[in-house]
Structure formats: C-alpha cells, structure tokens
Design a protein around this motif. Structure first.
Motif, short mmCIF file in Angstrom:
data_model
loop_
_atom_site.label_atom_id
_atom_site.label_comp_id
_atom_site.label_asym_id
_atom_site.label_seq_id
_atom_site.Cartn_x
_atom_site.Cartn_y
_atom_site.Cartn_z
N ASP A 50 0.81 -1.16 0.01
CA ASP A 50 0.03 0.10 -0.04
C ASP A 50 0.66 1.19 0.12
O ASP A 50 0.57 2.30 -0.74
CB ASP A 50 -0.75 0.14 1.10
CG ASP A 50 -2.15 -0.76 0.83
OD1 ASP A 50 -2.36 -1.36 -0.11
OD2 ASP A 50 -3.05 -0.88 1.71
N ARG A 54 0.50 3.37 -3.34
CA ARG A 54 -0.52 4.79 -2.96
C ARG A 54 -0.30 5.93 -3.96
O ARG A 54 0.93 6.27 -4.31
CB ARG A 54 -0.10 5.28 -1.52
CG ARG A 54 -1.06 6.27 -0.94
CD ARG A 54 -0.92 6.58 0.54
NE ARG A 54 -1.81 7.28 1.19
CZ ARG A 54 -1.49 8.78 1.31
NH1 ARG A 54 -0.46 9.52 0.94
NH2 ARG A 54 -2.37 9.55 1.54
N ASN A 55 -1.48 6.19 -4.64
CA ASN A 55 -1.27 7.30 -5.42
C ASN A 55 -1.32 8.82 -4.89
O ASN A 55 -2.04 9.29 -4.37
CB ASN A 55 -2.55 7.23 -6.37
CG ASN A 55 -2.80 8.31 -7.54
OD1 ASN A 55 -2.10 9.11 -7.80
ND2 ASN A 55 -3.69 7.86 -8.61
N TYR A 56 -0.06 9.15 -4.95
CA TYR A 56 0.28 10.71 -4.09
C TYR A 56 -0.71 11.75 -4.81
O TYR A 56 -1.45 12.42 -3.97
CB TYR A 56 1.56 10.86 -4.35
CG TYR A 56 1.94 12.22 -3.79
CD1 TYR A 56 2.14 12.66 -2.46
CD2 TYR A 56 2.00 13.32 -5.00
CE1 TYR A 56 2.48 13.84 -2.12
CE2 TYR A 56 2.42 14.55 -4.33
CZ TYR A 56 2.74 14.93 -3.07
OH TYR A 56 2.88 15.91 -2.77
N ARG A 58 -3.50 11.52 -6.30
CA ARG A 58 -5.02 11.24 -5.93
C ARG A 58 -5.12 11.50 -4.56
O ARG A 58 -6.38 12.13 -4.13
CB ARG A 58 -5.39 9.73 -6.20
CG ARG A 58 -6.98 9.69 -6.18
CD ARG A 58 -7.57 10.56 -7.34
NE ARG A 58 -8.99 10.57 -7.09
CZ ARG A 58 -9.67 11.40 -6.13
NH1 ARG A 58 -8.90 12.38 -5.60
NH2 ARG A 58 -10.71 11.33 -6.31
N ALA A 59 -4.36 10.89 -3.58
CA ALA A 59 -4.45 11.15 -2.17
C ALA A 59 -4.63 12.42 -1.65
O ALA A 59 -5.37 13.20 -1.09
CB ALA A 59 -3.67 10.50 -1.52
N ARG A 60 -3.63 13.38 -2.39
CA ARG A 60 -3.62 15.01 -1.89
C ARG A 60 -4.70 15.54 -2.61
O ARG A 60 -4.90 16.79 -1.67
CB ARG A 60 -2.15 15.52 -2.32
CG ARG A 60 -2.10 15.61 -3.69
CD ARG A 60 -0.71 16.01 -4.07
NE ARG A 60 -0.28 16.30 -5.55
CZ ARG A 60 -0.53 17.38 -6.28
NH1 ARG A 60 -1.30 18.17 -5.64
NH2 ARG A 60 -0.39 17.18 -7.50
N ASP A 347 -7.74 3.70 2.33
CA ASP A 347 -6.28 4.11 3.03
C ASP A 347 -6.91 4.15 4.45
O ASP A 347 -7.15 5.17 4.88
CB ASP A 347 -5.75 5.36 2.60
CG ASP A 347 -4.70 5.94 3.56
OD1 ASP A 347 -4.35 5.55 4.51
OD2 ASP A 347 -4.02 7.09 2.78
N ASN A 350 -5.39 6.98 7.04
CA ASN A 350 -5.81 8.30 6.69
C ASN A 350 -7.15 8.57 6.34
O ASN A 350 -7.74 9.67 6.38
CB ASN A 350 -4.86 9.03 5.30
CG ASN A 350 -3.48 9.08 5.43
OD1 ASN A 350 -3.24 10.03 6.54
ND2 ASN A 350 -2.78 8.39 5.01
N ALA A 352 -9.52 7.21 3.93
CA ALA A 352 -9.94 7.61 2.64
C ALA A 352 -10.16 6.29 1.72
O ALA A 352 -9.80 5.37 1.78
CB ALA A 352 -8.69 8.39 1.96
N TRP A 353 -11.22 6.55 0.78
CA TRP A 353 -11.55 5.65 -0.30
C TRP A 353 -11.75 6.35 -1.45
O TRP A 353 -12.34 7.48 -1.38
CB TRP A 353 -12.85 5.03 0.06
CG TRP A 353 -13.13 4.03 1.13
CD1 TRP A 353 -12.42 2.87 1.22
CD2 TRP A 353 -13.85 4.01 2.28
NE1 TRP A 353 -12.70 2.08 2.23
CE2 TRP A 353 -13.47 2.93 2.99
CE3 TRP A 353 -14.46 5.11 2.99
CZ2 TRP A 353 -13.92 2.80 4.22
CZ3 TRP A 353 -15.40 4.79 4.06
CH2 TRP A 353 -14.73 3.90 4.71
N LEU A 357 -7.20 5.35 -5.89
CA LEU A 357 -6.44 5.57 -4.64
C LEU A 357 -4.73 4.89 -4.56
O LEU A 357 -3.88 5.41 -4.02
CB LEU A 357 -7.05 5.52 -3.29
CG LEU A 357 -6.40 6.03 -2.06
CD1 LEU A 357 -6.00 7.69 -2.39
CD2 LEU A 357 -7.16 5.91 -0.85
#
Length: 466
Positions: A50, A54-56, A58-60, A347, A350, A352-353, A357
């Motif tokens: 993970d 993790r798609n940086y 997309r997450a931010r 995640d 944090n 998140a869905w 992601l």
C-alpha cells in the motif's frame, strides 16, 4: 455430453498441466528481464504494497470539506468484534436520542444489543436446523453445511438490528458496558458454535433413530430447548446479565437536571428514539443482470428473530440510492446507515476511499479490471462492513455529488478523528446497501415492496453480512 468431453480432455495430474522446473525457469527469467520488477520487489519488501502503490496525486486531491455535514460527535469503537452493523445503526439512533435529550455526548450499549442478537440468533438457527432435520434434509447437503459453517458470526443487517431494538429496546452504555468478550468475541463465538453444532448433530441423530414423527418432533424440540438454555448461560457469563429496567436521569447541555424514573429498555427506545427508524426499508444495488431493478429480493434462512421482519431488500439503481442519501442528509439532517465492501482502495490510516487511490496494476505490471457485476459474480466483492453517512459535498447543480463523509466505528486514532472520506465513484463500485425511510420511495417502488420477494439461496453474495 459437452461437459464430459471437456472434463476428459483436461487432466490436472497430467505432465502438460503440472508446474515444471522449466516453467519455473521461464517465469523467473521473465521477472528478471524487467528492471521495474526488481525495483517493485525491493520497495514492497521493505515498505509494503500500500505504501508503494499509493497514488500520491490522488490522495492529496481528496478533500475533507463537505457542503452538508451532520455532527454526530465522537466516533465509537467496535474493537476486535464484527458488530459494525449494530454500532452503525445505534450511531443513527443515538443522533436522534441526543436531540431528544438535549445533549451532545451519548452512546447506546452495543453490548446489550449483541446479547439479545446472539440469543435470538441461536434460537433462529436451532429452529431452522430442527425443521430441516425433521423434513429429511441430508446432513451433508450444501444447505446444511453452509448454515453450519456460517453460524454465530458477529455480522448482521439493518433489518436484523431493528428486529432487536423493536423487541428488546436499548439502554445507555453506562447500564450495560463493554466486557472483555464483547470487545473480542472470538472465544465466546467459538464456544457458541460448538454448542449449537453439537445440538444439530443430536437432532439429526435423533431423527435417524426415531421411527415416529411425533416422537422425533418432541425430542428435537427438547434438544433445541436445552441448547438455547446453554447458549443463554454462555452469553451471560461472557457479557454479563442485561438490565431489565434502570433509573434514568441526566443533565442536558443547558445544565437542566432531568429525572425520568424507572424505565425499561423498550420504554427508553420508544421515548427517546422515535418510531421513524422502524419504517425504514433497505435498498441494495445487486449489479447482476439477471436480477432486475425495482424488484424485491430476499435471502433464504437469513434472519435473527423468529417471527421478526424478514431480511429483504429492494434492488434499485445505485444512483437512486445516492439520491436518497443526499436528500436525507440535506433535507432531514440525519445520518444514514449503509453497507459496503470496505477493503478495496482503502487508506485506513488516513481515512480515505477512492477507486484510483492505489496503483496496484502499475506495481505488479498487470490489470485489475473486473466491473462490479463481475466482482460479485466471481466472489471478489460483497458487503462486509456497515457505517453511517454523515456528510456529502453536493455540486453546484444541487443534485450530483463529489464525495461523502462517513462515520466509522474503528476508534478516533485513525482518519479524521475516526471519520472517513469517500470519493463519489467509490460509492458506485463498492456500496451495496442503504437504509432509507419508506416514504421516500416512488409509487412503483412502494408497489414492489408489497409483492413477494425473489428468494436467493443462503450462500448468495447478497446475503453477506456486515
């Protein structure tokens, strides 16, 4: 004949089907030939998949701001138990109770709800299996084995939760607090499973050894009665003896002291949680094309209270589900219970869905492209967790939605003090069920609810419990 031909053409024990040393050499060479594979291996071995996938970007970009928010206070924590469906339904109920009591901090006893669900579910299982034994169902049939395998888990459904609240009410957490076994149910459940399976064993043996139908009926009834009494003892020893009544008094947020006197759990529920929740219906998105929208479906042998409401759903488009949730949050300001497959693209730390992601396919150099129908059909996805929607970001058109705020029951040490953010496309792919007021449904859906349900077998994925 075609099936026989196919089976005879394939022999898994033949040399052509075996994994040979030559095949292994080819696989290893192919792996080593791509430099990115070794980079991925080094990264995942040290950091975990993970953190690497993790798609940086997309997450931010997944914001935690919402145009509509329902404040339900501090999140709850189910600990090491599968009681999410009870926690989430009681989180909806406590929002109403807090308004009626004039307080911001309040929690129902999830332990109390679990005690009576377990006791009722033991009785439901025993009576169901007794009927199957008396009807001559083979003890090695798929149905009997499936029921034996699934007995006494922690999961459940909205309708099952309401069956408990309508019959037994609810109590504030102070009057029936958590125990070691309510927070970690594994040992208690193991003992209950053994006890109930033993009773079923004795029932089938009795039917096989008894020639008269009346005698078999009486003897299996006695076995069920004894097993239920033993289950009650196990539950009471692990969870404590639930209160039959209690003295209720509280101070509201304006400093005003109130004394309501002696109340039963049923009186408490009906006094401080209005009957609106009892009129809710469950909507599901069953994506399989053979199950048409606008039709009620049910699951055979799925329930917890003998004589209670059956576990049934109205199959609707996922967009209708989203519209109902948006309207409840925006117009009524009440949390909405829902069930989802919580694990994909999550995640947890944090909170998140989002459907993009994690970029697993890029790390593994492969594709994961099944759609929702295919994932359900081939056992890759089913509902496994229940939560409550407590917010939504509505677009400027007033209809479409960007993201959702979710009250979870995994404690406040993760996410946004326990609250998660769900991207709107994730709802389409992984949310399966919501509970909404019956009055929200249009005439054609109201009519569908009045018709008999299409019954699906016990092992159907729509029977998965949160």
């Amino acid at each position: 004949m075609a099936s026989t031909s196919m089976n005879s053409a394939f022999d898994p024990a033949s040399p052509a089907a075996s994994l040979t040393e030559g095949t292994l050499d080819e696989l290893t060479a192919a792996f080593d030939a791509r430099e990115a594979n070794r980079i991925a291996m080094n990264a995942v071995v040290n950091a975990g998949i993970d953190d690497v996938a993790r798609n940086y970007d997309r997450a931010r970009r997944l914001q935690r701001r919402f145009s509509v928010t329902v404040d339900n206070g501090d999140v709850t924590n189910q600990r090491r138990s599968g009681r999410c469906w009870l926690f989430s339904s009681l989180n909806v109920a406590r929002f109403i109770a807090k308004k009626n009591l004039g307080i911001k901090s309040f929690e129902f006893s999830q332990n109390y709800a679990m005690f009576f669900d377990k006791l009722e579910r033991a009785n439901y299982f025993l009576q169901d299996m007794r009927a199957l034994a008396l009807a001559g169902e083979p003890n090695d049939s798929r149905l009997v084995q499936a029921l034996l395998h699934d007995v006494m888990g922690d999961g459940g459904q909205w309708t099952m939760a309401l069956n408990i609240y309508k019959k037994y009410g609810a109590v504030p957490k102070d009057f029936y607090p958590e125990t070691a076994s309510s927070q970690n149910t594994s040992q208690m459940n193991t003992m209950l499973r053994s006890l109930l399976r033993q009773a079923v064993c004795r029932m089938f043996e009795t039917v096989d050894a008894t020639s008269g139908a009346d005698e078999a009926a009486q003897r299996t009834a006695d076995i069920a009665k004894d097993a239920l009494a033993a289950a009650h003892r196990v539950l009471t020893i692990h969870l404590g003896e639930p209160p039959r009544s209690f003295e209720w008094e509280w101070t509201d947020d304006d400093g005003q002291f109130h004394r309501a006197g002696t109340m039963t759990p049923q009186q408490f529920w009906h006094t401080y949680v209005d009957a609106g929740l009892e009129d809710y219906v469950c909507l599901v998105d069953d994506p399989r094309e053979e199950h048409p929208k606008g039709v009620k479906i049910g699951i055979e042998h799925l329930g917890n209270v003998v004589g209670g409401d059956p576990t049934e759903y109205l199959n609707v488009p996922v967009q209708f589900m989203k519209d109902c949730v948006r309207r409840i949050l925006s117009e009524q300001g009440i949390p909405v219970w829902f069930g989802a497959d919580c694990h994909p693209m999550m995640d947890r730390k944090n909170g998140a869905w989002a459907t993009d992601l994690f970029e697993y396919g890029r790390v593994y150099d492969t594709t994961f492209d099944m759609d929702k129908q295919e994932r359900v059909r081939f056992a890759d996805s089913a509902m496994n967790h229940a939560m409550a929607f407590v917010g939504v970001d509505v677009a400027d058109d007033g209809m479409s939605t960007n993201r959702w705020r979710v009250e979870n029951s995994w404690g406040a040490d993760i996410a946004d003090k326990g609250y998660f953010t769900m991207d709107d496309p994730w709802f389409d792919q992984y949310v399966y069920e919501v509970a909404v007021p019956r009055t929200m449904l249009p005439a054609e859906y109201q009519a569908a609810l009045a018709k008999p349900a299409i019954m699906l077998p016990e092992w159907d994925p729509m029977g998965a419990l949160a």
